[in-house]
Design an enzyme around this catalytic site. Sequence first.
Site: not given
Length: 927
Positions: A187, A218, A383
């Site tokens: 990520d 994120h 996600s």
Amino acid sequence: MVVAFVIIFITFINLCHFSDNFIEEFGYSSSIVPNEFIVSFSGYHNGSQRNDILLKALQNFDLILWKELPRKNSASQYQSDFSLIQIYSDVDRVVSTLKKHSLIKGVTEQRMVARTLKNVNPNHLDTDSWVPRNLKKSNFDSFIEESSVKSRKILRAIPRQISHVLQANVLWGLGHRGKDVKVAVFDTGLPKSHPHFKNIKDRTDWTEEKTVNDEVGHGTFVAGVIASDRECYGFAPEADLYIFRVFTNKQVSYTSWFLDAFNYAILKNIDILNLSIGGPDFMDKPFVDKVWELTANNVIMVSAIGNDGPLYGTLNNPADQMDVIGVGGINFDDKIASFSSRGMTTHELPYGYGRIKPDIVTYGASVTGSNLKGGCRSLSGTSVASPVVAGALALLLSSVASKKVVTNPASVKQAIIESATRIPDANMFEQGHGKFDLIKAYKLLSKYKPYASVIPKYLDLTECPYMWPYCSQPLYYSGMPILVNMTILNGMGVTGRIKEMPIWEPLNENHGNLLKIAFAYSDNLWPWSGYLAVYLSVSKEGEAWTGIVQGVITLSVTSYATLENEEEQSSKITIPVKVSIIPTPLKSKRILWDQFHNLRYPSGYFPRDNLNMKMDPLDWNADHIHTNYKDLYTYLRSKDYFIEVLGLPFTCFDANDYGVLLVIDPEEEYFDEEIVKLTKDIFDNKLSVIVVGEWYNVKVMDKIQFYDENTRQWWTPVTGGANIPALNELMKPWGISLTDQVYSGEFKVGTKTVIYASGATIGEFPKEGFVMRANKLYDQAAEVLFGEIKADSDVPIIGFYDPSQTHRGSGRIVVYGDSNCLDSAHMTTDCFWLLEEMLNYTINGGELTKFLTSMKSEPISEPHMLTTRLQDNKLHLYSKVIEQVGDEILKKPIPNCPSIKWNVPLSRKGFAPEYLLPVAVPMTAPT
């Protein structure tokens, strides 16, 4: 994923909805980096060995024409199976020469991926978007209690401790907290001193920014859902976290970065890898090959299925791969989240049929996780659902580690899908196997013994809604064979095979011979999986029969001997089958859908049918009657029409069986034999045809190309909305053509309004025909090209033609210029009723109703406005019909129609089609 072959301003995927004062969504776009190529080798080599191979392969080329690019990251000190090179000139010849070397497996363009943020309508979410900031553990429970007193609905809408919702605390109470399980998070990185994590084993940067910190947030959130040990608790707080920073602060990544990172994950013996990213490109071979290699090395890959729901056919890669656990999202009402992408997979089109995906669904709407600087925040999206499953699997693996239970990508997937809870009123392409159940999965995995299984585990074509679309239409004699594409999971080993041809055994002996079955399947099951394609058809004896046929398909899977198992292992699979058979419907009720001439993405730039969709201009939903035309399919079935899908050329169907052929928004070319055959079918065999086109204008196509500053490359559409030049060749014998004019607006038919989004107009039509003209439409080509807003009247858009006046016994023809009001991906208001009028005219020989004849009509002939092809349009690179031979674009030989050898009743064995269709394996051309 990193490999989506699209244009840089497209946002199409699947990170998250941020629930703050406004909602944002991460999206991904990518494009090929010019002159940079990934050279894949057969085996791993050190740097000097790779360089020697390249030098030997390109010994006849001057070194000033190419060079190997350095890669400085944590994997650089190890052997690698690829090099990144830059070619300065004579690119095609250099690439061709490289591919001929015996140690080079492939040469593929380097892809750059950009991630952007876009605003999302809060109504897109299924839950309340409000989130309390920095919700602490100390006041979380009281907050929940207070809210539950006020309203149960509020309680169900607010963020919750997701680990508690799935009862992770039960396994915590047994002493399991993810200890010694290695989890990789690919990520945006993670801050070193974040207070939520106590077991960060490794943080690596695979970008060029020389930092491992998370500047976006994120990656921190995803890692928190998996392993946070305070405030917003993750599932496995004692798991070993391996943080892979694969995106820059500007949200850019490259395929080569991912490949290096994947190799490093293999070296580190990672147990679980979470990818909360994805894209629709399943044909970037280096990436897909590396995913297979990861799972072959016992890495359990969990990936988000995508945020492109509620449209069907919107699955993302790599979550749509057989060996990957693809995760969809639900809300806290246990309903499928509207944003969660739906199946089917589109790898197999047009020859086969898509597989079931997602594999599993779990909570992905308004879930709390770690904030970048501490505290908690809420996100929504698949996600979010992906790390929920990844974290839960880390907890599961730690719970069975001491029990010597076999855990591998297949066995873990078997455990979670077979313990899932079915969601009522949702079909298999929405929910996969249902809602993830951590405790049931724990119980099943704790006593796991290796075996092989199939997805789905039974074929009940009468069970609605779960078995949609199979359950929506019964079987009948002379119908196109129904194909169910099943996935085999082999928990016994990474490699296996189907030992013998599967056997079909009817249960009701008196009627078992009415159902014909044939099979095609993977030669090798690798890694951990393969496909079994089951073809179903009705015999001549069942032409007038009504009833249910039941039976079982049996097959045996053998897994090769390994160091751990000296002998081969074998597992028997039994698949119950139940189908409904009805008498063959009347010809007037049978519709044939042309799928063969719809080109599914990837890899070319196929633009959207609606030119107004500027932020999402890629047409990637497969144009299948069960994907973006699903709503149309449902409407037609409600009107008692039977719809069959033609995945082969026009030469492969019997016109006497069908009332009408639907040719909707085709991008493909046509074989000469198809043109001759279809014309004969119309004029001699009473087949009716409805053609619905789209825009095609060379100047507009040139205008919507763009120069990508990041990749220094021009992107030009391969076709327009539809391939009108090819359609005009098809319709030329009928005396019909469409123009290169592009119009938008709306018009009325009686009291009904029709939206005309980006459609073509009729250029030529027989004098015996009836042409309807819209009173006012806007010249969209002028708007795109010159910024002019210009309205025109008397625009010819629909033509009705009955050739029987000059060709006795012929079928009827309808041509319409715009498919957007039939396509769920583009429509604002549907015009299904208009298509029904067309069907009534063509199939039933009905008269045009009063509200249709109220529009202007007269013969038309405007050949000077006919569409010409865009030069150098590259369609041959993706076409099944044309190819480049030297400097010429020529049509390929038309393929033979498949000859299927069905089961023999005495032996009751099934046989594979003689013309073996590639029904499941991506990146495989038809044989």
